[in-house]
Write a protein that holds these residues in place. Structure first.
Motif, PDB file in Angstrom:
ATOM      1  N   PRO A 179       0.846  -1.201   0.000  1.00 44.16           N
ATOM      2  CA  PRO A 179       0.000   0.000   0.000  1.00 44.16           C
ATOM      3  C   PRO A 179       0.880   1.248   0.000  1.00 44.16           C
ATOM      4  N   GLU A 180       0.526   2.216  -0.823  1.00 49.42           N
ATOM      5  CA  GLU A 180       1.392   3.382  -0.983  1.00 49.42           C
ATOM      6  C   GLU A 180       1.676   4.070   0.341  1.00 49.42           C
ATOM      7  N   HIS A 181       0.686   4.135   1.230  1.00 50.85           N
ATOM      8  CA  HIS A 181       0.881   4.853   2.484  1.00 50.85           C
ATOM      9  C   HIS A 181       1.651   4.043   3.523  1.00 50.85           C
ATOM     10  N   ARG A 182       1.982   2.778   3.193  1.00 51.30           N
ATOM     11  CA  ARG A 182       2.735   1.957   4.134  1.00 51.30           C
ATOM     12  C   ARG A 182       4.152   1.666   3.651  1.00 51.30           C
ATOM     13  N   GLY A 183       4.545   2.244   2.505  1.00 51.87           N
ATOM     14  CA  GLY A 183       5.864   1.988   1.970  1.00 51.87           C
ATOM     15  C   GLY A 183       6.883   3.045   2.345  1.00 51.87           C
ATOM     16  N   LEU A 184       8.167   2.703   2.194  1.00 48.99           N
ATOM     17  CA  LEU A 184       9.213   3.704   2.336  1.00 48.99           C
ATOM     18  C   LEU A 184       9.034   4.798   1.293  1.00 48.99           C
ATOM     19  N   LYS A 185       8.518   4.412   0.127  1.00 47.53           N
ATOM     20  CA  LYS A 185       8.129   5.337  -0.924  1.00 47.53           C
ATOM     21  C   LYS A 185       6.659   5.096  -1.234  1.00 47.53           C
ATOM     22  N   PRO A 186       5.946   6.083  -1.760  1.00 45.58           N
ATOM     23  CA  PRO A 186       4.527   5.877  -2.080  1.00 45.58           C
ATOM     24  C   PRO A 186       4.339   5.132  -3.390  1.00 45.58           C
ATOM     25  N   HIS A 187       4.685   3.834  -3.386  1.00 42.71           N
ATOM     26  CA  HIS A 187       4.594   3.024  -4.614  1.00 42.71           C
ATOM     27  C   HIS A 187       4.401   1.574  -4.223  1.00 42.71           C
ATOM     28  N   HIS A 188       3.689   0.815  -5.090  1.00 44.35           N
ATOM     29  CA  HIS A 188       3.378  -0.576  -4.743  1.00 44.35           C
ATOM     30  C   HIS A 188       4.604  -1.486  -4.750  1.00 44.35           C
ATOM     31  N   THR A 189       5.721  -1.046  -5.332  1.00 46.50           N
ATOM     32  CA  THR A 189       6.940  -1.858  -5.331  1.00 46.50           C
ATOM     33  C   THR A 189       7.842  -1.553  -4.132  1.00 46.50           C
ATOM     34  N   SER A 190       7.458  -0.583  -3.314  1.00 47.64           N
ATOM     35  CA  SER A 190       8.323  -0.145  -2.227  1.00 47.64           C
ATOM     36  C   SER A 190       8.420  -1.178  -1.110  1.00 47.64           C
ATOM     37  N   PRO A 191       9.582  -1.326  -0.503  1.00 45.10           N
ATOM     38  CA  PRO A 191       9.637  -2.070   0.759  1.00 45.10           C
ATOM     39  C   PRO A 191       8.716  -1.400   1.777  1.00 45.10           C
ATOM     40  N   PRO A 192       8.003  -2.185   2.564  1.00 48.53           N
ATOM     41  CA  PRO A 192       7.138  -1.580   3.588  1.00 48.53           C
ATOM     42  C   PRO A 192       7.970  -0.963   4.706  1.00 48.53           C
ATOM     43  N   ARG A 193       7.385   0.040   5.347  1.00 50.44           N
ATOM     44  CA  ARG A 193       8.065   0.637   6.500  1.00 50.44           C
ATOM     45  C   ARG A 193       8.239  -0.394   7.609  1.00 50.44           C
ATOM     46  N   GLU A 194       7.179  -1.175   7.811  1.00 48.41           N
ATOM     47  CA  GLU A 194       7.190  -2.192   8.869  1.00 48.41           C
ATOM     48  C   GLU A 194       6.913  -3.555   8.226  1.00 48.41           C
ATOM     49  N   PRO A 195       7.907  -4.403   8.090  1.00 51.63           N
ATOM     50  CA  PRO A 195       7.681  -5.695   7.435  1.00 51.63           C
ATOM     51  C   PRO A 195       6.663  -6.564   8.161  1.00 51.63           C
ATOM     52  N   GLU A 196       6.485  -6.330   9.442  1.00 46.15           N
ATOM     53  CA  GLU A 196       5.494  -7.100  10.202  1.00 46.15           C
ATOM     54  C   GLU A 196       4.077  -6.880   9.668  1.00 46.15           C
ATOM     55  N   GLU A 197       3.832  -5.721   9.052  1.00 44.70           N
ATOM     56  CA  GLU A 197       2.491  -5.450   8.525  1.00 44.70           C
ATOM     57  C   GLU A 197       2.179  -6.341   7.325  1.00 44.70           C
ATOM     58  N   TYR A 198       3.185  -6.590   6.490  1.00 43.61           N
ATOM     59  CA  TYR A 198       2.984  -7.536   5.387  1.00 43.61           C
ATOM     60  C   TYR A 198       2.746  -8.944   5.940  1.00 43.61           C
ATOM     61  N   ALA A 199       3.527  -9.329   6.935  1.00 43.57           N
ATOM     62  CA  ALA A 199       3.342 -10.646   7.541  1.00 43.57           C
ATOM     63  C   ALA A 199       1.944 -10.784   8.129  1.00 43.57           C
ATOM     64  N   ASP A 200       1.455  -9.728   8.738  1.00 44.09           N
ATOM     65  CA  ASP A 200       0.108  -9.758   9.303  1.00 44.09           C
ATOM     66  C   ASP A 200      -0.945  -9.916   8.209  1.00 44.09           C
ATOM     67  N   PHE A 201      -0.748  -9.236   7.071  1.00 47.54           N
ATOM     68  CA  PHE A 201      -1.688  -9.393   5.956  1.00 47.54           C
ATOM     69  C   PHE A 201      -1.712 -10.842   5.479  1.00 47.54           C
ATOM     70  N   CYS A 202      -0.542 -11.433   5.308  1.00 49.05           N
ATOM     71  CA  CYS A 202      -0.484 -12.837   4.871  1.00 49.05           C
ATOM     72  C   CYS A 202      -1.203 -13.752   5.857  1.00 49.05           C
ATOM     73  N   ALA A 203      -0.989 -13.537   7.151  1.00 49.18           N
ATOM     74  CA  ALA A 203      -1.634 -14.364   8.161  1.00 49.18           C
ATOM     75  C   ALA A 203      -3.139 -14.213   8.119  1.00 49.18           C
ATOM     76  N   ARG A 204      -3.616 -12.978   7.961  1.00 47.15           N
ATOM     77  CA  ARG A 204      -5.062 -12.736   7.920  1.00 47.15           C
ATOM     78  C   ARG A 204      -5.706 -13.393   6.696  1.00 47.15           C
ATOM     79  N   MET A 205      -5.026 -13.366   5.585  1.00 49.12           N
ATOM     80  CA  MET A 205      -5.590 -13.984   4.379  1.00 49.12           C
ATOM     81  C   MET A 205      -5.606 -15.512   4.507  1.00 49.12           C
ATOM     82  N   VAL A 206      -4.565 -16.069   5.076  1.00 47.40           N
ATOM     83  CA  VAL A 206      -4.536 -17.521   5.296  1.00 47.40           C
ATOM     84  C   VAL A 206      -5.655 -17.920   6.255  1.00 47.40           C
ATOM     85  N   ARG A 207      -5.817 -17.153   7.319  1.00 46.62           N
ATOM     86  CA  ARG A 207      -6.871 -17.442   8.292  1.00 46.62           C
ATOM     87  C   ARG A 207      -8.257 -17.377   7.637  1.00 46.62           C
ATOM     88  N   ARG A 208      -8.419 -16.480   6.711  1.00 40.56           N
ATOM     89  CA  ARG A 208      -9.739 -16.267   6.096  1.00 40.56           C
ATOM     90  C   ARG A 208     -10.049 -17.274   4.994  1.00 40.56           C
TER      91      ARG A 208
END
Length: 289
Positions: free
Chosen positions: A258-287
């Motif tokens: 998400p643009e607002h969660r990246g080091l840069k406002p772009h979908h290819t950017s590394p996230p500011r907090e990598p744990e947020e990506y991990a949380d997204f993956c966990a939530r999708m697996v759970r769902r």
């Protein structure tokens, strides 16, 4: 599947992540989060493009492969790669020797940009070279990319004819009519799967499911976008997509910052907090798993 084409600037801004250190940490955390939610679910590192054993050894040294069960590669020797199609077995052997994990071919395809007959020949030859050599092989793709949509590449039209090939990778034209290669596909399924990205609220979803069933496809690769999970109505769309794809064995790729969660406002950017990506993956697996 954790991310997509991490060694390609079209999908990961490695200028913002020298040495892929942030990427390696993100994948390790995401893999652990998926395992915690669903032990035994196969976790695959996003397919590399270009195929590069050195890249995989680098991220392995940084812990990126500690929480995955397989790696994946993408190859398009008749369109973009600087090697010939008959080299496929050697390319797979190189990666297997480098990482000692199962190697999936999560995207392989041939465009009909030059001639539809070339695509048909390429499909048959690809099957001859790859079937039996990889646990999963996903042909890219079912549908041509509509010309009104942008292709996810680095420089778009500045790439010249290389860019326009992205719009002709499907077995089915934009107007819904089949190309010659489509008739050859059922004989190659179920050994050959399909990779088809469905965009947010994609109007092609229902038609895609019908075509996949008609072709005898068992294995489907698609994606759920982390960035899309911040759109209004995302839950309804994700639920509809995953419900429609229940007849298939689905590899879901978690990608796009998400643009607002990246080091840069772009979908290819590394996230500011990598744990947020991990949380997204966990939530999708759970769902959905």
């Amino acid at each position: 599947m954790l991310w997509n084409e991490p060694n390609n600037l079209s999908h990961w801004d490695f200028d913002a992540d020298p040495g892929w250190r942030r990427f390696s940490e993100m994948v390790r955390l995401a893999g652990a989060a998926v395992r915690a939610e669903r032990p035994g679910l196969t976790r695959v590192l996003g397919g590399t493009s270009p195929i590069d054993a050195g890249f995989l050894r680098l991220v392995e040294s940084q812990g990126a492969l500690a929480e995955v069960d397989a790696v994946a590669v993408h190859g398009f020797p008749l369109d973009w790669n600087h090697w010939q199609i008959q080299e496929w077995p050697a390319r797979l052997a190189e990666i297997t020797a480098a990482v000692r994990l199962p190697v999936w071919v999560s995207e392989v395809g041939v465009s009909s940009f030059g001639a539809e007959e070339v695509q048909e020949w390429g499909l048959r030859r690809t099957a001859e070279l790859l079937l039996g050599r990889a646990p999963r092989i996903h042909w890219y793709s079912l549908f041509d990319l509509p010309r009104a949509w942008p292709a996810t590449t680095r420089h778009r039209e500045a790439e010249g004819s290389s860019y326009y090939r992205h719009f002709y990778m499907g077995l089915i034209r934009e107007d819904g009519t089949p190309k010659p290669a489509l008739a050859a596909f059922p004989a190659l399924a179920p050994g050959l799967g399909i990779c088809q990205w469905f965009h947010f609220e994609d109007p092609r979803l229902d038609a895609g499911v019908r075509w996949l069933k008609d072709l005898g496809v068992r294995h489907l690769r698609t994606g759920l976008s982390w960035a899309d999970s911040f759109r209004p109505g995302w839950e309804a769309w994700f639920d509809r997509q995953m419900r429609a794809l229940e007849p298939f064995e689905v590899t879901v790729t978690f990608c796009f910052t998400p643009e607002h969660r990246g080091l840069k406002p772009h979908h290819t950017s590394p996230p500011r907090e990598p744990e947020e990506y991990a949380d997204f993956c966990a939530r999708m697996v759970r769902r959905y798993a």
